[in-house]
Design an enzyme around this catalytic site. Structure first.
Site, PDB file in Angstrom:
ATOM      1  N   ASN A  29       0.791  -1.221   0.000  1.00  0.00           N
ATOM      2  CA  ASN A  29       0.000   0.000   0.000  1.00  0.00           C
ATOM      3  C   ASN A  29       0.830   1.281   0.000  1.00  0.00           C
ATOM      4  O   ASN A  29       0.306   2.349  -0.269  1.00  0.00           O
ATOM      5  CB  ASN A  29      -0.950   0.003   1.208  1.00  0.00           C
ATOM      6  CG  ASN A  29      -0.239  -0.338   2.496  1.00  0.00           C
ATOM      7  OD1 ASN A  29       0.481  -1.329   2.591  1.00  0.00           O
ATOM      8  ND2 ASN A  29      -0.426   0.480   3.506  1.00  0.00           N
ATOM      9  N   GLN A  86      -5.153  -3.731  -1.589  1.00  0.00           N
ATOM     10  CA  GLN A  86      -4.808  -2.754  -2.631  1.00  0.00           C
ATOM     11  C   GLN A  86      -4.981  -3.332  -4.033  1.00  0.00           C
ATOM     12  O   GLN A  86      -4.888  -2.597  -5.019  1.00  0.00           O
ATOM     13  CB  GLN A  86      -3.349  -2.298  -2.471  1.00  0.00           C
ATOM     14  CG  GLN A  86      -3.087  -1.442  -1.245  1.00  0.00           C
ATOM     15  CD  GLN A  86      -3.770  -0.081  -1.299  1.00  0.00           C
ATOM     16  OE1 GLN A  86      -4.134   0.417  -2.376  1.00  0.00           O
ATOM     17  NE2 GLN A  86      -3.952   0.539  -0.144  1.00  0.00           N
ATOM     18  N   CYS A 123      -2.381   4.875   8.137  1.00  0.00           N
ATOM     19  CA  CYS A 123      -2.362   4.432   9.544  1.00  0.00           C
ATOM     20  C   CYS A 123      -1.078   4.834  10.234  1.00  0.00           C
ATOM     21  O   CYS A 123      -0.985   4.818  11.455  1.00  0.00           O
ATOM     22  CB  CYS A 123      -2.560   2.928   9.648  1.00  0.00           C
ATOM     23  SG  CYS A 123      -2.400   2.066   8.126  1.00  0.00           S
TER      24      CYS A 123
HETATM   25  C1  LIG Z   1      -6.267  -0.117   3.770  1.00  0.00           C
HETATM   26  C2  LIG Z   1      -5.540  -1.390   3.940  1.00  0.00           C
HETATM   27  C3  LIG Z   1      -5.926  -2.325   4.912  1.00  0.00           C
HETATM   28  C4  LIG Z   1      -7.012  -2.040   5.902  1.00  0.00           C
HETATM   29  O1  LIG Z   1      -8.284  -2.065   5.337  1.00  0.00           O
HETATM   30  P1  LIG Z   1      -9.498  -1.384   6.147  1.00  0.00           P
HETATM   31  O2  LIG Z   1     -10.702  -1.770   5.388  1.00  0.00           O
HETATM   32  O3  LIG Z   1      -9.245   0.083   6.136  1.00  0.00           O
HETATM   33  O4  LIG Z   1      -9.469  -1.957   7.522  1.00  0.00           O
HETATM   34  C5  LIG Z   1      -5.231  -3.524   4.989  1.00  0.00           C
HETATM   35  N1  LIG Z   1      -4.241  -3.803   4.140  1.00  0.00           N
HETATM   36  C6  LIG Z   1      -3.831  -2.948   3.182  1.00  0.00           C
HETATM   37  C7  LIG Z   1      -2.737  -3.334   2.257  1.00  0.00           C
HETATM   38  C8  LIG Z   1      -4.463  -1.712   3.064  1.00  0.00           C
HETATM   39  O5  LIG Z   1      -4.057  -0.855   2.122  1.00  0.00           O
END
Ligand SMILES: *Cc1c(COP(=O)(O)O)cnc(C)c1O
Length: 379
Positions: free
Chosen positions: A149, A177, A323
């Site tokens: 990501n 992603q 995050c």
């Molecule tokens: C955004 C993301 C998550 C988390 O997904 P949420 O639906 O926001 O909990 C997990 N893994 C990757 C690679 C992400 O980009």
């Protein structure tokens, strides 16, 4: 405003929005109710599950709706230990996973599970041979993300799937992603568990999926009613689930042209940024990446400063992942690529999505060049 942080979240598509609205207003029945209002909700969930199954090459019975990617990741990681709690458990993952995988692994380690965090090369790629060498008799699960990501690097999922299938080891991939962005066939890739999230492919926030290959067992995540085959009890988020199915169907229908459009935006951005600021580095430049994600390291400027100055011009990009932002710690992904703390903190991520245009990319390039020269002039 120009929004170029689509790896953090995306704007809901019109089709997804229009389709979810009735389930928030007129068709608000509980999908477990036996009268016709309930039946409508139930049918909508069935339809969405089919849309998801078609999109990733699965059977509808293999799809469970969750509240998102983090929930699905935590569920798989935790459950593996639980399912094998009487035996020694070893899990292999990578050092560049999302925190919903890494933090779950850290908790498992405190509970006696052995975890191997594989390194990545300077492009952010996990080596299939490293996976092979890390396998022990106690290895129960390998969890490697499909694509990263922060830098967009795509992992050798097909080769890993093949290897693990031969060895009889479970394979989980965080494809948050990837799903809706590049074609995926879970059966062909020999994936046992796959997670995805609606708000990363123009669905609504708070809905995700866990694909679990048929025949595999997982302890329930939530106890209660029989929703989601008794695996995740609780009244379903019908509107969110409807939006997820519509958004995914739409994304997959347009996947080739969208991918070309996004690659064009990224290529133009790289070319023009390099002309303006020759010292920049593109992270993961020499490997297969997602079409829309671009991670750029500047030699002399803080990523946070660039991000804030761009924000003042109405442009949204991020420093690393959503995050991580707000913390002063450098990205674990960039450090794993071999960047220094200084370099990791001098990095921004531009992530284009379906609503971005060439005109916007040009405005972003111009704004970055101008912001960067101001920052450099002041040091
Ligand atoms: C955004 C993301 C998550 C988390 O997904 P949420 O639906 O926001 O909990 C997990 N893994 C990757 C690679 C992400 O980009």
């Amino acid at each position: 405003m120009i929004y170029a942080d689509n790896a953090a979240t995306t704007k809901i598509s019109d089709v997804a929005f229009e389709n979810m609205l009735p389930f928030l207003r007129e068709e608000y029945g509980n999908a477990s109710s036996q009268y016709s209002l309930g039946t409508k909700a139930r049918r909508a969930i069935v339809r969405s599950r089919q849309q998801v199954a078609v999109a990733i090459g699965a059977d509808p019975s293999e799809i469970t709706f969750t509240s998102g990617g983090s929930e699905a990741n935590s569920w798989v990681l935790r459950s593996i230990a639980e399912a094998y709690c009487s035996e020694a458990v070893h899990i292999i993952t990578s050092s560049i996973e999302h925190h919903s995988v890494l933090n779950a692994c850290h908790v498992l380690e405190q509970n006696g599970v052995e975890v191997t965090y594989l390194p990545v090369d300077s492009n952010g790629c996990v080596s299939v041979n490293d996976v092979k060498l890390a396998i022990k008799p106690t290895t129960k699960l390998v969890s490697i993300m499909f694509a990263n990501n922060e830098i967009g690097t795509i992992q050798p999922i097909e080769e890993i799937g093949k290897l693990l299938n031969e060895k009889g080891i479970l394979f989980h991939t965080d494809a948050v992603q990837t799903v809706g962005h590049i074609p995926i066939d879970v059966h062909g890739l020999q994936i046992d568990f796959l997670t995805a999230s609606a708000h990363k492919f123009n669905g609504a926030k708070g809905t995700g999926i866990l694909y679990k290959r048929s025949g595999l067992k997982l302890p329930p995540l939530v106890f209660g009613g029989e929703q989601e085959q008794g695996l995740r009890a609780g009244t379903e988020n019908v509107a969110g689930i409807v939006a997820l199915g519509c958004a995914l169907e739409e994304s997959v229908a347009n996947i080739t042209e969208m991918s070309e459009m996004l690659s064009d935006l990224v290529q133009i951005t790289i070319k023009r940024l390099k002309e303006a600021i020759p010292e920049i580095c593109i992270n993961g430049e020499d490997t297969k990446r997602l079409p829309g994600i671009l991670s750029v390291t500047f030699p002399y400027a803080s990523g946070e400063a660039i991000m804030h100055l761009l924000d003042m011009k109405g442009i949204c990009v991020s420093t690393s992942s959503a995050c991580n932002s707000g913390k002063d710690t450098p990205s674990h992904v960039l450090l794993a690529l071999g960047l220094t703390e200084q370099q990791a903190k001098s990095t921004i991520r531009i992530s284009y999505g379906r609503y971005n245009t060439i005109d916007e990319a040009e405005k972003i390039i111009e704004a970055i060049s101008s912001v960067y020269s101001k920052i450099v002039a002041n040091i």
